[in-house]
Design a protein around this motif. Structure first.
Motif, short mmCIF file in Angstrom:
data_model
loop_
_atom_site.label_atom_id
_atom_site.label_comp_id
_atom_site.label_asym_id
_atom_site.label_seq_id
_atom_site.Cartn_x
_atom_site.Cartn_y
_atom_site.Cartn_z
N ASN A 106 -6.34 10.01 -13.43
CA ASN A 106 -6.57 9.26 -12.33
C ASN A 106 -5.68 9.33 -11.11
O ASN A 106 -4.61 9.02 -11.57
CB ASN A 106 -7.01 7.74 -12.79
CG ASN A 106 -7.11 6.93 -11.67
OD1 ASN A 106 -8.11 6.92 -10.89
ND2 ASN A 106 -6.01 5.94 -11.41
N ARG A 107 -6.19 9.13 -10.03
CA ARG A 107 -4.98 9.17 -8.85
C ARG A 107 -5.37 8.39 -8.02
O ARG A 107 -4.70 7.96 -7.03
CB ARG A 107 -5.15 10.46 -8.14
CG ARG A 107 -3.85 11.54 -8.74
CD ARG A 107 -3.41 12.61 -8.07
NE ARG A 107 -2.80 12.16 -6.81
CZ ARG A 107 -2.30 12.84 -5.93
NH1 ARG A 107 -2.50 14.03 -5.85
NH2 ARG A 107 -1.37 12.08 -5.00
N GLN A 108 -6.49 7.34 -8.26
CA GLN A 108 -7.03 6.52 -7.25
C GLN A 108 -6.37 5.25 -7.49
O GLN A 108 -5.96 4.98 -8.50
CB GLN A 108 -8.65 6.27 -7.81
CG GLN A 108 -9.58 7.43 -7.00
CD GLN A 108 -10.86 6.93 -7.43
OE1 GLN A 108 -11.54 7.12 -8.29
NE2 GLN A 108 -11.62 6.57 -6.05
N LEU A 109 -6.25 4.55 -6.31
CA LEU A 109 -5.38 3.26 -6.47
C LEU A 109 -6.49 2.04 -6.09
O LEU A 109 -6.27 1.03 -6.28
CB LEU A 109 -4.41 3.36 -5.39
CG LEU A 109 -3.46 4.43 -5.40
CD1 LEU A 109 -2.49 4.20 -4.25
CD2 LEU A 109 -2.67 4.21 -6.80
N GLN A 110 -7.75 2.24 -5.97
CA GLN A 110 -8.91 1.45 -5.63
C GLN A 110 -10.10 1.99 -6.20
O GLN A 110 -10.54 3.10 -5.95
CB GLN A 110 -8.80 1.60 -4.22
CG GLN A 110 -9.71 0.13 -3.67
CD GLN A 110 -9.51 0.29 -2.03
OE1 GLN A 110 -9.48 -0.86 -1.35
NE2 GLN A 110 -9.51 1.52 -1.33
N ILE A 111 -10.54 1.20 -6.87
CA ILE A 111 -11.91 1.63 -7.66
C ILE A 111 -12.72 0.48 -7.69
O ILE A 111 -12.39 -0.75 -7.68
CB ILE A 111 -11.68 2.20 -8.99
CG1 ILE A 111 -11.00 1.10 -10.03
CG2 ILE A 111 -11.33 3.61 -9.14
CD1 ILE A 111 -11.04 1.55 -11.45
N VAL A 144 2.47 2.20 -0.54
CA VAL A 144 2.58 1.60 0.56
C VAL A 144 1.31 1.99 1.36
O VAL A 144 0.89 1.00 2.29
CB VAL A 144 3.95 1.95 1.37
CG1 VAL A 144 3.73 1.27 2.87
CG2 VAL A 144 5.07 1.44 0.77
N GLU A 145 0.90 3.15 1.08
CA GLU A 145 -0.35 3.38 1.91
C GLU A 145 -1.40 2.61 1.42
O GLU A 145 -2.53 2.42 2.45
CB GLU A 145 -0.96 4.97 1.36
CG GLU A 145 -0.96 5.18 -0.01
CD GLU A 145 0.23 5.48 -0.74
OE1 GLU A 145 1.52 5.23 -0.28
OE2 GLU A 145 0.07 5.97 -1.84
N LEU A 146 -1.74 1.85 0.45
CA LEU A 146 -2.77 0.88 0.12
C LEU A 146 -2.81 -0.27 1.42
O LEU A 146 -3.49 -1.05 1.46
CB LEU A 146 -2.45 0.28 -1.10
CG LEU A 146 -3.33 0.72 -2.46
CD1 LEU A 146 -3.03 -0.14 -3.43
CD2 LEU A 146 -4.85 0.89 -1.99
#
Lengths: 217, 217
Positions: free
Chosen positions: A34-39, B145-147
């Protein structure tokens, strides 16, 4: 749609389990690739952000997440404007003062005036020594705080201890505990008061689940 | 015996190579199984500490290391009391302002008053917007930080950019550069003046080597 902020690191697995227990599945964050920061939860009723533990209160304070899970240690260090809702009773650890086993000091009150203490938790350490009325210099470090006393840069450290293995490996012993820490459920105050997206129902479920999943004393 | 502080992360490999070029071998830090944070050169003429990049100036400022290698970005952010000796000309990157590709803003001066900028480099970001006389709110984050702009928490970010891949993957574009950064050689000022342990000879060798290993323009 409710957004929750989950902390990377030691608390992640249990945090995801607690949300699974109330019907929200963010286990995709645990996939090794997983590389996603938002799911999104598969039912698309909630979203999760995967952020550094220290950033959880930031996303909740700014209302980008209505709910978050984070260690009490982070809340003490940052004093963010968030609602503290429940002690989730996992992620047990303690904020401790430790010195080399060879140190002549066995109590913080024995520290020399202007002694040096290395810590990643600068505010916690400063507040503690201020309350003891000890003029200690806090040396802010970002990692491997145990190198402070090993290199002779500091007389002691203030750091989070869970198993005590790191201290032991580095010849350090605990001489006092500032406070105990566990995972906490936090919320964006306004979203909580307004019950945005049915937030209060979800919180009640998480609190109820937390009571059920507690170890029998 | 001279002690040098080496930064974990992107600059480590080249930092170790530079010391190898002048006869000091700290390559044991690169062994995948290494857990040590402190090693001696095999000739026992120097010691190295492996620490977080942000902690390198701390160990050098307190004199626990007489020499250190660290990115200019860290030196700008922390403004430690250390002697800046040489630009080692590796680890090229830049501190940039970036916005979502969909943002209406193409120059920082177009940002709305009290716009929000997320950054791990709070001081750099604050100084930059202050110099532009823009009342921007800096949101301090520890990671990803990109979030900030993705979640809508901030209008922009200030962050270190090397290849630009992370920005691209997150739909962000650079609109200004605060400064360029490379690895720097720093020293404990007093040790340097006193030439403790023959420090100045070692520094001259490192500076000489740095000129030799530079790419031909």
């Amino acid at each position: 749609m409710i957004t929750v902020a989950l902390p990377k690191g030691a608390l992640l697995k249990d945090s995801i389990r607690r949300f699974q227990n109330v019907g929200l599945d963010f286990s995709a964050f645990l996939d090794s690739g997983n590389r996603q920061l938002q799911i999104d939860d598969p039912t698309h009723t909630a979203k999760a952000l995967l952020v550094r533990a220290q950033d959880v209160p930031v996303y909740v304070e700014y209302g980008q997440a209505q709910l978050g899970i984070v260690g009490y240690d982070v809340l003490r260090e940052k004093s963010s404007q968030v609602a503290h809702l429940a002690d989730l009773k996992f992620g047990n650890c303690r904020m401790s003062v430790a010195v080399p086993a060879t140190s002549p000091y066995r109590r913080p009150l024995e520290f020399p005036p202007h002694g040096r203490v290395a810590s990643k938790f600068v505010r916690c350490a400063r507040d503690y020594f201020r309350a003891l009325d000890l003029p200690i210099e806090i040396i802010p470090l970002y990692g491997s705080v145990e190198l402070g006393p090993i290199t002779g840069m500091s007389d002691a450290i203030v750091d989070l201890v869970s198993t005590g293995r790191t201290l032991k490996e580095n010849g350090l012993i605990e001489i006092d505990v500032l406070f105990h820490s566990t995972a906490r459920l936090i919320a964006h105050p306004l979203s909580y008061r307004l019950n945005a997206g049915g937030l209060q129902g979800l919180i009640e479920q998480l609190e109820q689940d937390s009571k059920l999943t507690q170890p029998v004393a």
